[in-house]
Write a protein that holds these residues in place. Structure first.
Motif, short mmCIF file in Angstrom:
data_model
loop_
_atom_site.label_atom_id
_atom_site.label_comp_id
_atom_site.label_asym_id
_atom_site.label_seq_id
_atom_site.Cartn_x
_atom_site.Cartn_y
_atom_site.Cartn_z
N ARG A 20 9.83 -16.99 20.78
CA ARG A 20 9.51 -18.16 21.61
C ARG A 20 9.86 -19.46 20.90
O ARG A 20 10.38 -20.40 21.50
CB ARG A 20 8.03 -18.15 21.99
N LEU A 21 9.56 -19.52 19.61
CA LEU A 21 9.90 -20.71 18.83
C LEU A 21 11.40 -20.91 18.76
O LEU A 21 11.90 -22.03 18.91
CB LEU A 21 9.35 -20.59 17.41
N ASN A 22 12.14 -19.85 18.53
CA ASN A 22 13.58 -19.93 18.45
C ASN A 22 14.17 -20.46 19.75
O ASN A 22 15.03 -21.34 19.75
CB ASN A 22 14.18 -18.57 18.09
N ALA A 23 13.67 -19.95 20.87
CA ALA A 23 14.14 -20.43 22.17
C ALA A 23 13.79 -21.90 22.37
O ALA A 23 14.58 -22.68 22.91
CB ALA A 23 13.54 -19.59 23.29
N GLY A 24 12.61 -22.30 21.91
CA GLY A 24 12.18 -23.68 22.07
C GLY A 24 12.98 -24.67 21.23
O GLY A 24 13.38 -25.73 21.71
N VAL A 25 13.24 -24.33 19.98
CA VAL A 25 13.93 -25.28 19.10
C VAL A 25 15.42 -25.33 19.34
O VAL A 25 16.07 -26.32 19.03
CB VAL A 25 13.64 -25.04 17.60
N ARG A 26 15.99 -24.28 19.92
CA ARG A 26 17.42 -24.29 20.23
C ARG A 26 17.77 -25.37 21.24
O ARG A 26 18.90 -25.87 21.25
CB ARG A 26 17.89 -22.93 20.73
N ASN A 56 0.64 -23.46 12.77
CA ASN A 56 1.13 -22.10 12.57
C ASN A 56 2.05 -21.68 13.71
O ASN A 56 2.20 -22.37 14.71
CB ASN A 56 -0.03 -21.13 12.38
N ARG A 57 2.69 -20.53 13.53
CA ARG A 57 3.66 -20.06 14.51
C ARG A 57 3.03 -19.82 15.87
O ARG A 57 3.66 -20.06 16.90
CB ARG A 57 4.31 -18.78 14.01
N LYS A 58 1.80 -19.37 15.89
CA LYS A 58 1.12 -19.10 17.16
C LYS A 58 0.94 -20.39 17.96
O LYS A 58 1.24 -20.44 19.16
CB LYS A 58 -0.24 -18.46 16.89
N MET A 59 0.48 -21.43 17.31
CA MET A 59 0.27 -22.70 17.99
C MET A 59 1.60 -23.33 18.42
O MET A 59 1.71 -23.89 19.52
CB MET A 59 -0.50 -23.69 17.10
N LEU A 60 2.59 -23.25 17.56
CA LEU A 60 3.91 -23.81 17.90
C LEU A 60 4.53 -23.07 19.09
O LEU A 60 5.10 -23.70 19.98
CB LEU A 60 4.84 -23.73 16.69
N ALA A 61 4.40 -21.75 19.11
CA ALA A 61 4.95 -20.97 20.23
C ALA A 61 4.22 -21.31 21.52
O ALA A 61 4.84 -21.42 22.59
CB ALA A 61 4.84 -19.48 19.94
N ASP A 62 2.92 -21.52 21.44
CA ASP A 62 2.15 -21.90 22.63
C ASP A 62 2.58 -23.27 23.13
O ASP A 62 2.74 -23.48 24.33
CB ASP A 62 0.66 -21.89 22.30
N LEU A 63 2.79 -24.20 22.22
CA LEU A 63 3.29 -25.53 22.61
C LEU A 63 4.66 -25.43 23.25
O LEU A 63 4.93 -26.08 24.26
CB LEU A 63 3.37 -26.46 21.40
N ALA A 64 5.53 -24.63 22.68
CA ALA A 64 6.89 -24.49 23.20
C ALA A 64 6.88 -23.95 24.63
O ALA A 64 7.68 -24.38 25.47
CB ALA A 64 7.72 -23.59 22.30
N CYS A 65 5.98 -23.02 24.92
CA CYS A 65 5.92 -22.41 26.25
C CYS A 65 5.17 -23.27 27.26
O CYS A 65 5.61 -23.39 28.41
CB CYS A 65 5.24 -21.05 26.17
N ASN A 66 4.05 -23.83 26.86
CA ASN A 66 3.14 -24.47 27.82
C ASN A 66 3.15 -25.99 27.81
O ASN A 66 2.73 -26.62 28.78
CB ASN A 66 1.72 -23.96 27.60
#
Length: 83
Positions: A20-26, A56-66
């Motif tokens: 999710r992070l990779n998709a968000g930062v790309r 952390n990665r969990k919070m960053l992934a949540d931000l990227a998605c939501n």
């Protein structure tokens, strides 16, 4: 639950967060490894900065998605501190 199942579950979630992070930062011209390296404060340009963002990665992934606008702000801060 046996410890093997717990570790497997943790591994799968970490992998999901990384995807999710990779998709968000790309979207902002980075890839996952560049982003994490810049966040850690270990990049050459960030000497003395020490990585201001502590998420952390969990919070960053949540931000990227939501919360895409909040995630963009985090990416912008990371990019600014590493110029």
């Amino acid at each position: 639950m046996p410890i093997v199942i717990v570790r497997s579950k943790k591994r799968k979630f970490r992998s999901l967060w990384i995807q999710r992070l990779n998709a968000g930062v790309r979207q902002y011209g980075l890839n996952y490894s560049q982003f994490i390296h810049m966040m850690s404060g270990k990049s050459r340009a960030a000497e003395g900065v020490g990585g201001n963002v502590k998420l952390n990665r969990k919070m960053l992934a949540d931000l990227a998605c939501n919360e895409p606008f909040s995630f963009k702000a985090v990416v912008d801060v990371v990019k600014m501190t590493n110029k």
